[in-house]
Design an enzyme around this catalytic site. Structure first.
Site, short mmCIF file in Angstrom:
data_model
loop_
_atom_site.label_atom_id
_atom_site.label_comp_id
_atom_site.label_asym_id
_atom_site.label_seq_id
_atom_site.Cartn_x
_atom_site.Cartn_y
_atom_site.Cartn_z
N THR A 56 9.56 8.25 20.43
CA THR A 56 9.96 7.07 19.62
C THR A 56 11.48 6.74 19.27
O THR A 56 11.81 8.05 19.06
CB THR A 56 9.26 6.97 18.12
OG1 THR A 56 9.62 8.13 17.47
CG2 THR A 56 7.83 7.06 18.27
N ASP A 84 1.53 -8.14 10.53
CA ASP A 84 0.53 -7.54 11.09
C ASP A 84 0.38 -8.07 12.52
O ASP A 84 -0.17 -6.98 13.36
CB ASP A 84 -0.93 -8.02 10.20
CG ASP A 84 -0.89 -7.10 8.89
OD1 ASP A 84 0.07 -6.79 8.74
OD2 ASP A 84 -2.31 -7.18 8.44
N GLY A 122 0.92 -1.20 -0.09
CA GLY A 122 0.11 0.03 -0.13
C GLY A 122 0.88 1.28 0.05
O GLY A 122 2.03 1.23 0.14
N HIS A 139 -1.28 1.47 9.03
CA HIS A 139 -0.08 1.86 8.74
C HIS A 139 -0.13 3.10 7.66
O HIS A 139 0.31 4.16 7.92
CB HIS A 139 0.95 0.68 7.97
CG HIS A 139 2.25 1.34 7.64
ND1 HIS A 139 3.43 1.14 8.28
CD2 HIS A 139 2.68 1.75 6.60
CE1 HIS A 139 4.39 1.64 7.67
NE2 HIS A 139 3.85 2.18 6.51
N GLU A 140 -1.06 2.70 6.62
CA GLU A 140 -0.94 3.77 5.57
C GLU A 140 -1.97 4.91 6.06
O GLU A 140 -1.85 6.32 5.70
CB GLU A 140 -1.73 3.36 4.45
CG GLU A 140 -0.92 2.13 3.76
CD GLU A 140 0.55 2.54 3.57
OE1 GLU A 140 0.90 3.88 3.30
OE2 GLU A 140 1.44 1.69 3.31
N THR A 199 -2.05 -3.15 7.35
CA THR A 199 -1.72 -2.38 5.96
C THR A 199 -2.32 -0.87 6.19
O THR A 199 -2.02 0.29 6.04
CB THR A 199 -1.66 -2.88 4.62
OG1 THR A 199 -0.66 -4.15 4.55
CG2 THR A 199 -1.55 -1.94 3.60
#
Length: 357
Positions: A295, A328, A231, A269-270, A266
């Protein structure tokens, strides 16, 4: 106080430490109206020489940065627009109560000056799903429903795997209080096996489906991207004609065809990219940041399901973050800093403000 300047293609040569610096500096004597924003680390380009390659299964997890480079080359004004969004994002975060600016106990539009702090209320995002399938019914309603459910789980910290977060990162996990609501679904049949990454699936004259009211909807395109690509997403600031997220058919929602990448992450994430998050490792070496304070630095993507701790740049990688490349089942957190970064987009006159108006 560091000087503010536009540095889109390179980082400062001296930024080689793996210890994070604050992106926004506040002197004790300054009022919120006098905040100086440090943009010296800001870049729009990935360190491609260091970050080429695919997973062991032959998948390229995400090509959002490659698509960004394509868009930057086509639109000469995009770099400045994204720089301005980044500047206002950092300023809004600095104005958040507890970060050195704003009013104690405030929130919403408080904080003084002409830049509001991050948006604090619940956010509901309507979703339009644009499906280009090779045959009618290839993408099932169950897939669509599962993708919406998974987005809601992940952006509201209801992923059941979150219980596996190491103690080192337990205090950083965030409930973003963002919900996703399925609106319309648009379908068309096209037998092609590869749509590529230059947004053809979004352009009717190229056989695609145009986005539906992108100022008020998250548009998802589901199609055969090709090349083992899962993606990609458009970052804030891009053209409304191509705004949204593209997900490969086998990696949209829950589907056995996606294997270890078939659990809907996905999409998570996107959508993170669509809401202005970078990859957890900053798309570069140890001196390249993702612009999020909580982070850790890293210099590479992680794949499959790495053990903890996986150490790069002298600290443990946050491999379980949704913005890494792990499978995932092994990604299950956003951080509070990532939440602030996303929520800064929803302030009045921000790029996502219409979603909360």
């Amino acid at each position: 106080m560091k000087k503010v300047f536009l540095g889109l293609s390179i980082l400062l040569a001296g930024l080689t430490s793996c210890e994070k610096e604050q992106n926004v500096n506040l002197e004790e004597s300054q009022s919120p109206q006098e905040i100086t924003v440090d943009m010296s680390d800001f870049t729009l380009y990935a360190d491609n020489d260091n970050l080429t390659g695919k997973s062991a299964e032959g998948f390229e997890k995400c090509v959002s940065m490659k698509n960004l480079e394509y868009r930057l080359a086509k639109n000469k004004g995009l770099a400045k627009k994204m720089y301005d969004i980044e500047y206002n994002t950092r300023k809004a975060i600095a104005l958040k109560p507890g970060n050195g600016g704003g009013k104690p106990g405030g929130g919403g539009n408080g904080g003084g000056g002409d830049t509001p702090t991050i948006y604090e209320g619940a956010i509901s995002i309507p979703v339009v799903v644009n499906i280009i399938e090779q045959f009618s019914g290839q993408v099932t309603q169950a897939q669509i429903n599962s993708q919406i459910r998974i987005l809601n789980e992940d952006f509201q910290n209801n992923n059941t795997n979150t219980s596996n977060i190491p103690a080192e990162f337990a205090a950083d996990v965030a409930n973003l209080n963002i919900s996703f609501v399925l609106g319309s679904t648009n379908r068309k049949v096209d037998s092609r096996s590869s749509w590529g990454t230059n947004d053809a699936m979004k352009i009717p004259t190229q056989g695609g489906i145009a986005p539906t009211d992108p100022a008020n909807n998250l548009n998802l395109w589901v199609c055969e991207i090709g090349g083992g690509i899962l993606g990609y997403a458009q970052f804030p600031g891009g053209s409304s004609a191509t705004d949204g997220v593209v997900i490969g058919t086998d990696f949209f929602g829950e589907t056995s065809a996606g294997g270890i990448y078939g659990k809907g992450r996905t999409g998570t994430h996107e959508v993170g990219h669509w809401l202005n998050l970078r990859h957890i490792w900053g798309d570069g070496r140890c001196n390249r940041d993702d612009f999020v304070a909580d982070t850790p630095f890293s210099d590479r993507a992680n794949y499959n399901c790495p053990s903890y701790p996986t150490v790069h740049c002298r600290s443990a990688d946050m491999t379980m973050n949704y913005m890494d490349y792990v499978q995932d089942d092994c990604m299950y957190m956003f951080t509070n800093g990532q939440s602030d970064r996303m929520r800064a987009l929803f302030v009045p006159e921000g790029p996502k403000a219409d979603f909360v108006n």
